[in-house]
Write a protein that holds these residues in place. Structure first.
Motif, short mmCIF file in Angstrom:
data_model
loop_
_atom_site.label_atom_id
_atom_site.label_comp_id
_atom_site.label_asym_id
_atom_site.label_seq_id
_atom_site.Cartn_x
_atom_site.Cartn_y
_atom_site.Cartn_z
N THR A 14 -3.63 0.87 -9.10
CA THR A 14 -4.03 -0.19 -8.19
C THR A 14 -4.44 -1.43 -8.97
N THR B 238 -1.61 -1.36 -4.11
CA THR B 238 -2.76 -0.49 -3.83
C THR B 238 -2.25 0.92 -3.61
N LEU C 237 0.85 -1.19 0.00
CA LEU C 237 0.00 0.00 0.00
C LEU C 237 0.89 1.23 0.00
N SER D 91 -3.35 4.67 -2.65
CA SER D 91 -4.42 5.47 -2.04
C SER D 91 -4.31 6.92 -2.48
#
Length: 125
Positions: free
Chosen positions: A91, A122, A11, A124
């Motif tokens: 992603t 991923t 992430l 964000s």
């Protein structure tokens, strides 16, 4: 047979970087063209980068050109995907793959014989 194992996913915030690694075994890496693919939820798998056997020729999808770089270390049987300036649209599950019958780079996924299990990236916002 070629076995491929990806690592390095995770992430990250938009604008960040990740480096994916792919360890190959079962065959000398210098005899195989390699590629990186990704599959986002609800989308088809796409080739984001590919590299020739020697590493001297590469291919990048327009969506990642200038942000992603693929490289290989044949003596170590490793390939890499350096991903910079990551965006939420990056992603996806990322896979390395081997096209054993080609010098490369090969962007058509039907030409690839072997696939890794994938690593999730991923991004964000």
């Amino acid at each position: 047979q070629v076995q491929l194992v990806e690592s390095g996913g995770g992430l990250v915030q938009a604008g960040g970087s990740l480096r994916l690694s792919c360890a190959a075994s079962g065959r000398t890496l210098s005899s195989i063209a390699m590629g990186w693919f990704r599959r986002a939820p609800g989308k088809e798998r796409e080739c984001v980068a590919a590299i020739s056997r020697s590493g001297l020729a590469t291919y990048y999808a327009n969506s990642v050109k200038g942000r992603f770089t693929t490289s290989r270390d044949n003596p170590k049987n490793m390939i890499y995907l350096q991903m910079n300036s990551l965006r939420p649209e990056d992603t996806a599950a990322y896979y390395c793959a081997a096209a054993a019958d080609y010098y490369g780079p090969v962007k058509n996924q039907t030409e690839y014989n072997y696939w890794g299990q994938g690593t999730q990236v991923t991004v964000s916002s």
